[in-house]
Design an enzyme around this catalytic site. Structure first.
Site, PDB file in Angstrom:
ATOM      1  N   GLY A 148       2.788  -1.096   4.375  1.00 25.22           N
ATOM      2  CA  GLY A 148       2.745   0.153   4.064  1.00 25.22           C
ATOM      3  C   GLY A 148       4.325   0.771   3.742  1.00 25.22           C
ATOM      4  O   GLY A 148       4.656   0.522   2.791  1.00 25.22           O
ATOM      5  N   GLY A 149       4.792   1.295   4.825  1.00 24.95           N
ATOM      6  CA  GLY A 149       6.183   1.649   4.637  1.00 24.95           C
ATOM      7  C   GLY A 149       7.263   0.827   4.052  1.00 24.95           C
ATOM      8  O   GLY A 149       8.079   1.232   3.268  1.00 24.95           O
ATOM      9  N   HIS A 205      -9.464   0.943   4.617  1.00 25.15           N
ATOM     10  CA  HIS A 205      -8.412   1.026   5.451  1.00 25.15           C
ATOM     11  C   HIS A 205      -8.570   2.129   6.449  1.00 25.15           C
ATOM     12  O   HIS A 205      -9.492   2.885   6.430  1.00 25.15           O
ATOM     13  CB  HIS A 205      -7.234   1.671   4.507  1.00 25.15           C
ATOM     14  CG  HIS A 205      -5.837   1.608   5.043  1.00 25.15           C
ATOM     15  ND1 HIS A 205      -5.446   2.629   6.297  1.00 25.15           N
ATOM     16  CD2 HIS A 205      -4.911   0.963   4.753  1.00 25.15           C
ATOM     17  CE1 HIS A 205      -4.307   2.396   6.330  1.00 25.15           C
ATOM     18  NE2 HIS A 205      -3.850   1.392   5.526  1.00 25.15           N
ATOM     19  N   ASN A 219       1.026  -1.287   0.055  1.00 23.18           N
ATOM     20  CA  ASN A 219       0.029  -0.016   0.077  1.00 23.18           C
ATOM     21  C   ASN A 219       0.777   1.157  -0.050  1.00 23.18           C
ATOM     22  O   ASN A 219       1.567   1.481   0.920  1.00 23.18           O
ATOM     23  CB  ASN A 219      -0.868  -0.020   1.193  1.00 23.18           C
ATOM     24  CG  ASN A 219      -1.739   1.324   1.321  1.00 23.18           C
ATOM     25  OD1 ASN A 219      -1.731   1.930   0.527  1.00 23.18           O
ATOM     26  ND2 ASN A 219      -2.414   1.330   2.730  1.00 23.18           N
ATOM     27  N   TRP A 220       0.927   1.942  -1.185  1.00 19.36           N
ATOM     28  CA  TRP A 220       1.879   2.991  -1.252  1.00 19.36           C
ATOM     29  C   TRP A 220       1.282   4.140  -0.506  1.00 19.36           C
ATOM     30  O   TRP A 220       1.774   5.422  -0.383  1.00 19.36           O
ATOM     31  CB  TRP A 220       2.221   3.421  -2.803  1.00 19.36           C
ATOM     32  CG  TRP A 220       3.050   2.219  -3.579  1.00 19.36           C
ATOM     33  CD1 TRP A 220       3.417   1.149  -2.653  1.00 19.36           C
ATOM     34  CD2 TRP A 220       3.665   2.364  -4.839  1.00 19.36           C
ATOM     35  NE1 TRP A 220       4.249   0.363  -4.006  1.00 19.36           N
ATOM     36  CE2 TRP A 220       4.420   1.247  -5.127  1.00 19.36           C
ATOM     37  CE3 TRP A 220       3.633   3.198  -5.974  1.00 19.36           C
ATOM     38  CZ2 TRP A 220       4.843   0.597  -6.310  1.00 19.36           C
ATOM     39  CZ3 TRP A 220       4.120   2.880  -7.164  1.00 19.36           C
ATOM     40  CH2 TRP A 220       4.961   1.571  -7.057  1.00 19.36           C
ATOM     41  N   LYS A 221      -0.065   4.110  -0.290  1.00 17.58           N
ATOM     42  CA  LYS A 221      -0.614   5.345   0.305  1.00 17.58           C
ATOM     43  C   LYS A 221      -0.306   6.506  -0.444  1.00 17.58           C
ATOM     44  O   LYS A 221      -0.358   6.507  -1.837  1.00 17.58           O
ATOM     45  CB  LYS A 221      -0.172   5.558   1.757  1.00 17.58           C
ATOM     46  CG  LYS A 221      -0.218   4.542   2.680  1.00 17.58           C
ATOM     47  CD  LYS A 221      -0.033   4.672   3.938  1.00 17.58           C
ATOM     48  CE  LYS A 221      -0.012   3.062   4.825  1.00 17.58           C
ATOM     49  NZ  LYS A 221      -0.042   3.683   6.137  1.00 17.58           N
ATOM     50  N   GLY A 230       2.080   2.159  10.680  1.00 18.20           N
ATOM     51  CA  GLY A 230       2.926   3.367  10.578  1.00 18.20           C
ATOM     52  C   GLY A 230       3.505   3.709  11.781  1.00 18.20           C
ATOM     53  O   GLY A 230       4.459   4.714  11.993  1.00 18.20           O
ATOM     54  N   GLU A 277      -5.547  -5.346  10.304  1.00 16.28           N
ATOM     55  CA  GLU A 277      -4.585  -4.129  10.783  1.00 16.28           C
ATOM     56  C   GLU A 277      -4.939  -3.211  11.804  1.00 16.28           C
ATOM     57  O   GLU A 277      -5.621  -2.429  11.928  1.00 16.28           O
ATOM     58  CB  GLU A 277      -4.580  -3.266   9.463  1.00 16.28           C
ATOM     59  CG  GLU A 277      -4.189  -3.813   8.018  1.00 16.28           C
ATOM     60  CD  GLU A 277      -3.510  -2.802   7.179  1.00 16.28           C
ATOM     61  OE1 GLU A 277      -2.275  -2.951   6.741  1.00 16.28           O
ATOM     62  OE2 GLU A 277      -4.363  -1.769   6.913  1.00 16.28           O
ATOM     63  N   GLU A 279      -7.067   4.631   7.659  1.00 16.19           N
ATOM     64  CA  GLU A 279      -6.771   6.066   7.491  1.00 16.19           C
ATOM     65  C   GLU A 279      -8.130   6.712   6.733  1.00 16.19           C
ATOM     66  O   GLU A 279      -8.493   7.676   6.965  1.00 16.19           O
ATOM     67  CB  GLU A 279      -5.675   6.008   6.628  1.00 16.19           C
ATOM     68  CG  GLU A 279      -4.351   5.783   7.494  1.00 16.19           C
ATOM     69  CD  GLU A 279      -3.169   5.597   6.807  1.00 16.19           C
ATOM     70  OE1 GLU A 279      -3.119   5.579   5.486  1.00 16.19           O
ATOM     71  OE2 GLU A 279      -2.092   5.090   7.439  1.00 16.19           O
ATOM     72  N   SER A 331       3.231  -2.166  10.193  1.00 12.44           N
ATOM     73  CA  SER A 331       4.771  -2.197  10.458  1.00 12.44           C
ATOM     74  C   SER A 331       5.440  -3.657  10.278  1.00 12.44           C
ATOM     75  O   SER A 331       6.256  -4.057  11.017  1.00 12.44           O
ATOM     76  CB  SER A 331       4.903  -1.650  12.095  1.00 12.44           C
ATOM     77  OG  SER A 331       4.470  -0.393  12.029  1.00 12.44           O
TER      78      SER A 331
HETATM   79  C1  PEP Z   1      -0.646   0.035   5.929  1.00 12.60           C
HETATM   80  O1  PEP Z   1      -1.235   1.116   5.929  1.00 12.60           O
HETATM   81  O2  PEP Z   1      -1.773  -0.717   5.481  1.00 12.60           O
HETATM   82  C2  PEP Z   1       0.246  -0.420   6.891  1.00 12.60           C
HETATM   83  C3  PEP Z   1       0.258  -1.577   7.158  1.00 12.60           C
HETATM   84  O3  PEP Z   1       1.102   0.330   6.769  1.00 12.60           O
HETATM   85  P1  PEP Z   1       2.590   0.210   7.506  1.00 12.60           P
HETATM   86  O4  PEP Z   1       3.303  -1.079   6.898  1.00 12.60           O
HETATM   87  O5  PEP Z   1       3.456   1.305   7.367  1.00 12.60           O
HETATM   88  O6  PEP Z   1       2.520  -0.058   9.101  1.00 12.60           O
END
Ligand code: PEP
Length: 256
Positions: A239-240, A100, A10-12, A178, A172, A102, A218
């Protein structure tokens, strides 16, 4: 039953078109064709990057799918700023993240919206990646399983078992997204198993056993192995660590 793992990045709201093309090329260059038999790989860039990323993967003939991060349930109309299932289909988008945290937190996406989006995506044969997860307050209260399973029930309300099978659920925990704070493998497994029990209550054991449940929050090359070793964790929503080709590739390799 052996489920094929899925690694979804997920590049957001990251990467201009130029940056997206470079990242897609870097992933593609390190990707090995034979991995496709063992793990499904998808990247979910911002809308404007979907076609460029798809073009890179098509040109390189690698089996890496692209997914959107959101969609509207209506076919078309006066919904300023929104994107329809048909528009995603036209660019060859095979997946879409919905619900998600967010989007739920910043943009008011409700369980009902998630359900409408899931139905529209299924109708359009785009696979929904349905995100669920609790806040720290819910976890501290001790009601995580009830909360998350209610989100699952709401997301799948009115969806037939034969259609539900195309969906992926991503657990999640909001407090792990994040933040660098990962759920322990035991915490993640407990919730992913409860999600599967819920799916089994709704659709029967056979369907539930065939559906993929991901962990996200994470996930990184240092913790991936122990997370995906859990019996009910079938891959990750990243994500990251999906924003660098090297770490994303390491996460894929952990699934092989
Ligand atoms: C996400 O936003 O779906 C996610 C899992 O982010 P991160 O891996 O950065 O925690």
């Amino acid at each position: 039953m052996a489920r094929k793992p899925l690694m979804a990045g997920n590049w957001k709201m990251n990467n201009t078109i130029g940056e997206a093309v470079v990242l897609a090329q870097n992933i593609s260059n390190q990707y090995e064709d034979r991995w496709a038999n063992e793990c499904d790989v998808v990247v979910c860039p911002p809308f404007v990057d979907l076609k460029p990323a798809k073009t890179v993967f098509e040109f390189d003939r690698v089996e890496i799918g692209v997914g959107a991060q959101n969609v509207h349930w209506a076919e078309s109309g006066a919904y300023t700023g929104e994107i329809s299932v048909g528009m995603l289909k036209e660019i060859g988008c095979g997946w879409c993240i919905i619900g998600h945290s967010e989007r739920r937190g910043y943009f008011g996406e409700t369980n009902e919206d998630v359900n409408k989006k899931a139905k529209a995506l299924i109708d359009g044969q785009i696979k929904p990646i349905i995100c669920v997860g609790e806040s720290l307050a819910v976890r501290d209260e001790g009601t995580t399983l009830d909360f998350v399973c209610a989100q699952v029930r709401a997301a799948f309300a009115g969806i037939d078992g034969s259609l539900a099978q195309s969906c992926v659920v991503a657990y999640e925990p909001i407090w792990a997204i994040g933040t660098g704070r990962t759920a322990t493998p035991e915490q993640a497994q407990e919730v992913c198993a409860a999600i599967r029990v819920t799916l089994s209550e709704m659709y029967g054991a056979e369907v539930a056993e065939a559906m993929r449940v991901l962990y996200g929050g994470s996930m990184n090359p240092g913790n991936v192995e122990e997370l995906i070793a859990q019996p009910d964790i079938d891959g990750g929503l990243i994500g990251g660590a999906a924003l660098k080709a090297e770490s994303f590739i390491q996460l894929i390799k952990a699934c092989l």
